[in-house]
Design an enzyme around this catalytic site. Structure first.
Site, PDB file in Angstrom:
ATOM      1  N   SER A 137       0.953  -1.315  -0.163  1.00  0.00           N
ATOM      2  CA  SER A 137       0.131  -0.097  -0.004  1.00  0.00           C
ATOM      3  C   SER A 137       0.959   1.091  -0.232  1.00  0.00           C
ATOM      4  O   SER A 137       1.485   1.469   0.988  1.00  0.00           O
ATOM      5  CB  SER A 137      -0.910   0.040   1.269  1.00  0.00           C
ATOM      6  OG  SER A 137      -1.727  -0.998   1.174  1.00  0.00           O
ATOM      7  N   LYS A 152      -7.351   1.800  -2.708  1.00  0.00           N
ATOM      8  CA  LYS A 152      -6.786   1.388  -1.283  1.00  0.00           C
ATOM      9  C   LYS A 152      -6.944   2.505  -0.417  1.00  0.00           C
ATOM     10  O   LYS A 152      -7.222   2.293   0.812  1.00  0.00           O
ATOM     11  CB  LYS A 152      -5.514   0.540  -1.506  1.00  0.00           C
ATOM     12  CG  LYS A 152      -4.879   0.099  -0.092  1.00  0.00           C
ATOM     13  CD  LYS A 152      -5.512  -0.943   0.456  1.00  0.00           C
ATOM     14  CE  LYS A 152      -5.220  -1.347   1.781  1.00  0.00           C
ATOM     15  NZ  LYS A 152      -3.856  -1.926   1.891  1.00  0.00           N
ATOM     16  N   LYS A 198       0.523   5.471   8.379  1.00  0.00           N
ATOM     17  CA  LYS A 198       1.248   5.641   7.087  1.00  0.00           C
ATOM     18  C   LYS A 198       0.064   6.104   6.085  1.00  0.00           C
ATOM     19  O   LYS A 198       0.249   6.796   5.365  1.00  0.00           O
ATOM     20  CB  LYS A 198       2.352   4.820   6.608  1.00  0.00           C
ATOM     21  CG  LYS A 198       3.016   4.665   5.432  1.00  0.00           C
ATOM     22  CD  LYS A 198       2.183   3.949   4.440  1.00  0.00           C
ATOM     23  CE  LYS A 198       2.156   2.400   4.490  1.00  0.00           C
ATOM     24  NZ  LYS A 198       1.220   1.419   3.310  1.00  0.00           N
TER      25      LYS A 198
END
Length: 349
Positions: free
Chosen positions: A153, A228, A296
Site C-alpha cells: 500500500s 486502497k 502511514k
C-alpha cells in the site's frame, strides 16, 4: 527495504483464468502499446507449465516481503501449485516459507532472476522503490516480460511512476494492494484492487485468484492504490466509531457481547465490527495490521486529498487520532488499538 508484513470490471474465483485470457476486455482505459522489447518477450508469461487439473497454468513466483501479509499469501501460492521463492530481511520468515514447500533466496536479485511473476509486499513507498531500483533491484535482474505485482500500500503517484519505470525496463506491471487483514491473507479471501492495463490485469488475475476472493480492475496504473487509500479511510473511521460505541455501551453496563451481536445484524454491521469488536472487548490488540502502517496510510490519504483540492473533515480528524496513538507508543498494536486512545479520552481504562 524492510520486510513487511491490497471498478470497471471484476473477477471472482468463479471466473476461469483461461476464459479471461481468451476474452478481450471492452472499453479499455490506460492501455499502452508495448515496446518492441516487451512485445518480443510477452510470450514468456504463456510458457509456464500447465497442470492436469482445470488447465491451470503454474508459475515461478518470487515474493519480496514475507511479513504478516506476504508470508500467508506466499503459502497460498504454494498450495495452489506455484513454485515460490521468497526473500525477507528476517531469515526466520524465509525459513517458514521453506518449511511450507517454498524456496528461500539470499537477496532480491537471486529471488527474481528466474521468476515469471514477482510480487512485492513491503510497508511503504520508499521500501518498494528500494526493492525495484538499483543494481540489486528487481528491474535490474528480472527477466524481460516478467509480470511485477505490487501488493504493497503506497502513494498512487509513486505507483504510477514505478510502473512506468518497469515498462521501460521491459516488464509488465500492476499495482494490486489488498484488503482483508492477516486472516484474509491466511484464508485467501483478500479483496484486491488492481491498477494497470487490461492485458496486464488479465495476466495478474491467474495469480491473484490464489490469494484473493474479490479481484477488481479499477483503472490504469496507480488506480489500485487510490482505491486502497479510500479503503483505509473507511476502515479507520469505522474503527474509531466502533471504539466510541463500545465505550458508550460499557458506560451503561450493557451486555456488550449481546449488543455487538445485534448491531452486527443491522445496518451498523460491518467487517470492522465482526473482526475488531471482540478484540476491543477483550483488550487484545495483538497486531494483524499495525497502527504504524495505518498511520502511514492516513498520511497518504490526507496528502492526496490536499493535492486533489478536496476536504475530508472526518478523515482528517481520525488521521490525527491514529497519529496520536502512534506517538503515545502504540505503533506496534493492531489498528483496533485505537480503542486505547478513545478509552483514555473518555476517562475509562
Amino acid at each position: 527495504m524492510p520486510g513487511s508484513r491490497g471498478a470497471r470490471s471484476s473477477a471472482t474465483p468463479a471466473t476461469s483464468a483461461s476464459n479471461t485470457r481468451r476474452r478481450s476486455r471492452p472499453h479499455s482505459r490506460g492501455r499502452h502499446r508495448p515496446s518492441a522489447k516487451r512485445a518480443e518477450h510477452a510470450p514468456l508469461l504463456r510458457h509456464r507449465r500447465r497442470t492436469r487439473t482445470e488447465g491451470t497454468i503454474m508459475s515461478n513466483i518470487a515474493v519480496i516481503g514475507l511479513g504478516i501479509m506476504g508470508l500467508p499469501m506466499a503459502k497460498n501460492l504454494i498450495a495452489a501449485g506455484h513454485s515460490v521463492t521468497g526473500y525477507n530481511l528476517s531469515k526466520d520468515r524465509i525459513d517458514e516459507l521453506v518449511a511450507a514447500g517454498g524456496q528461500g533466496a539470499s537477496g532480491i536479485a537471486e529471488a527474481v532472476k528466474d521468476a515469471d511473476v514477482i510480487i512485492t509486499m513491503v510497508p511503504d513507498s520508499p521500501d518498494v522503490a528500494a526493492a525495484v531500483r538499483g543494481e540489486e533491484g528487481i528491474f535490474a535482474h528480472a527477466k524481460n516480460g516478467a509480470l511485477w505485482i505490487d501488493a504493497s500500500s503506497i502513494r498512487p503517484d509513486v505507483a504510477k511512476e514505478l510502473a512506468d519505470e518497469a515498462i521501460a525496463a521491459g516488464l509488465r506491471a500492476v499495482d494490486a494492494p489488498v484488503s482483508g487483514g492477516e486472516q484474509g491473507a491466511i484464508d485467501a479471501v483478500l479483496s484486491i484492487m488492481v491498477g494497470g492495463t487490461d492485458d496486464d490485469f488479465a495476466a495478474a488475475l491467474e495469480i491473484l485468484q490464489s490469494v484473493g476472493k474479490t479481484i477488481v480492475h479499477v483503472g490504469p496504473a496507480g488506480a489500485g492504490q487510490t482505491v486502497k487509500a479510500a479503503n483505509q479511510l473507511i476502515v479507520a473511521v469505522n474503527i474509531q466509531a466502533l471504539a466510541e460505541a463500545i465505550i458508550f455501551l460499557e458506560a451503561f453496563g450493557v451486555d456488550t457481547d449481546a449488543a455487538l451481536k445485534v448491531l452486527g445484524g443491522g445496518l451498523a454491521g460491518s467487517k470492522v465490527l465482526d473482526q475488531k469488536g471482540q478484540k476491543m472487548l477483550d483488550r487484545d490488540f495483538a497486531p494483524g495490521f499495525r497502527l504504524a502502517l495505518h498511520n502511514k496510510d492516513m498520511g497518504i490519504i490526507t496528502a492526496a486529498a490536499r493535492q486533489a483540492g478536496i476536504t475530508i473533515p472526518l478523515g482528517a480528524h481520525v488521521a490525527q487520532l491514529v497519529g496520536s496513538a502512534v506517538q503515545q507508543g502504540d505503533a506496534g498494536l493492531d489498528h483496533s488499538g485505537l480503542f486505547k486512545l478513545t478509552a483514555a479520552f473518555a476517562g475509562r481504562e
